[in-house]
Scaffold this active site. Structure first.
Site, short mmCIF file in Angstrom:
data_model
loop_
_atom_site.label_atom_id
_atom_site.label_comp_id
_atom_site.label_asym_id
_atom_site.label_seq_id
_atom_site.Cartn_x
_atom_site.Cartn_y
_atom_site.Cartn_z
CB SER A 81 5.86 -7.89 -15.95
OG SER A 81 6.51 -7.96 -17.20
CG HIS A 127 5.06 2.96 -4.97
ND1 HIS A 127 4.05 3.45 -4.16
CD2 HIS A 127 4.92 1.60 -4.96
CE1 HIS A 127 3.34 2.44 -3.68
NE2 HIS A 127 3.84 1.30 -4.16
CG ASP A 181 8.07 -5.51 -3.22
OD1 ASP A 181 8.35 -4.34 -2.85
OD2 ASP A 181 7.41 -6.29 -2.52
#
Length: 291
Positions: free
Chosen positions: A258, A157, A101
């Site tokens: 981050s 991922h 995300d």
């Protein structure tokens, strides 16, 4: 023409940015980051609930997709798993997916070994990758900056099928990576703690993911190495490996929030809708092969 009211609005905005920059950067960043790391690991359900209530005063924390909503520690909340099916990865073979995300920051083409962290703030890919890694393979290719806020899903991922061939961990500072800091601190990503994760796609192309830590988050977990990268690892740590991944397979996590930088060689272009300011979810199309 600038009116008194517009001047007043602009002055208030600048004052707010100055305060934000002061509170998040003109502080003992590394000491606070280590303290936050210690605090986030305290296993106390009551303390965790109180801390999350305070956290929600500053940022919208949505746990509706979380696999569990009761946590032993803040770290457990930061690194929470999602319910099965919450992130669906684009299955098209010519698409590289967003590994996490994030909010898209600077993105575009790598030109003469330079990219941008914000408008007017270039940095060199050679410096970002460190002295032991060759970034020239990405000349003329594309890069995308993905910023994770503290409330977002913190796991990342594999963007496509491939094999992780090498990881370089570079210790560094913990500047905030929010837009205000990116517009004021030159070469910020090159100063901060980071890992350079080199992958080779099943189709043969090399790509790189560069997770960059920040204030209050200086721990990066890479599952395939079974190692926690943190401020105690000084210098350039070289970790060769051969770790096959399938598209969407979890690679690791940040312990707060981050940035991840994605680099690809020529032959790819930004996917439709990927532009500065766009908010993506892990699995959405990020880049696609040309032709």
């Amino acid at each position: 023409m600038t009116t008194p009211s517009t001047r007043g609005w602009f002055q208030r905005l600048v004052a707010q940015e100055d305060l934000n920059f002061l509170l998040t950067n003109r502080v003992p960043r590394i000491a606070l980051t280590r303290a936050m790391g210690w605090f986030s690991r305290i296993e106390s359900p009551l303390l965790t609930r109180v801390s999350m209530a305070v956290w929600r005063c500053f940022t919208p924390l949505d746990l509706s997709e979380a696999k569990h909503t009761e946590f032993r520690s803040l770290k457990d909340c930061f690194t929470r798993e999602l319910k099965p099916g919450s992130r669906v990865f684009d299955a098209r073979a010519d698409v590289l997916c967003s590994p996490s995300d994030g909010i898209v920051g600077a993105c575009g083409e790598v030109r003469q070994g330079q990219v941008y962290q914000a408008k007017g703030f270039p940095y060199a890919t050679a410096e970002l990758f460190g002295p032991t890694q060759d970034a020239r393979v990405f000349e003329g290719g594309s890069y995308v900056t993905l910023r994770l806020t503290s409330a977002m899903y913190h796991r990342f991922h594999a963007p496509a099928d491939g094999t992780v061939e090498h990881v370089t961990y570079l210790s560094g500072d913990t500047w905030n990576v929010n837009p205000i800091a990116l517009q004021r601190v030159e070469r910020l990503f090159c100063r901060n703690e980071r890992a350079v994760v080199r992958l080779r796609l099943r189709t043969g192309e090399p790509i790189a993911l560069v997770p960059v830590a920040a204030i209050l988050v200086a721990s990066i977990r890479l599952h395939f190495l079974n190692v926690l990268l943190h401020l105690g690892r000084r210098g350039a740590n070289e970790m060769p490996c051969q770790a096959p991944h399938t598209k969407g397979q979890e690679m690791g996590w940040f312990e707060h929030g981050s940035t991840i930088l994605v680099f690809v060689p020529p032959g790819f272009e930004l996917a439709e809708g990927v532009a500065t300011g766009a908010q993506l979810r892990a699995g959405q199309a990020l880049l696609k092969r040309v032709g």
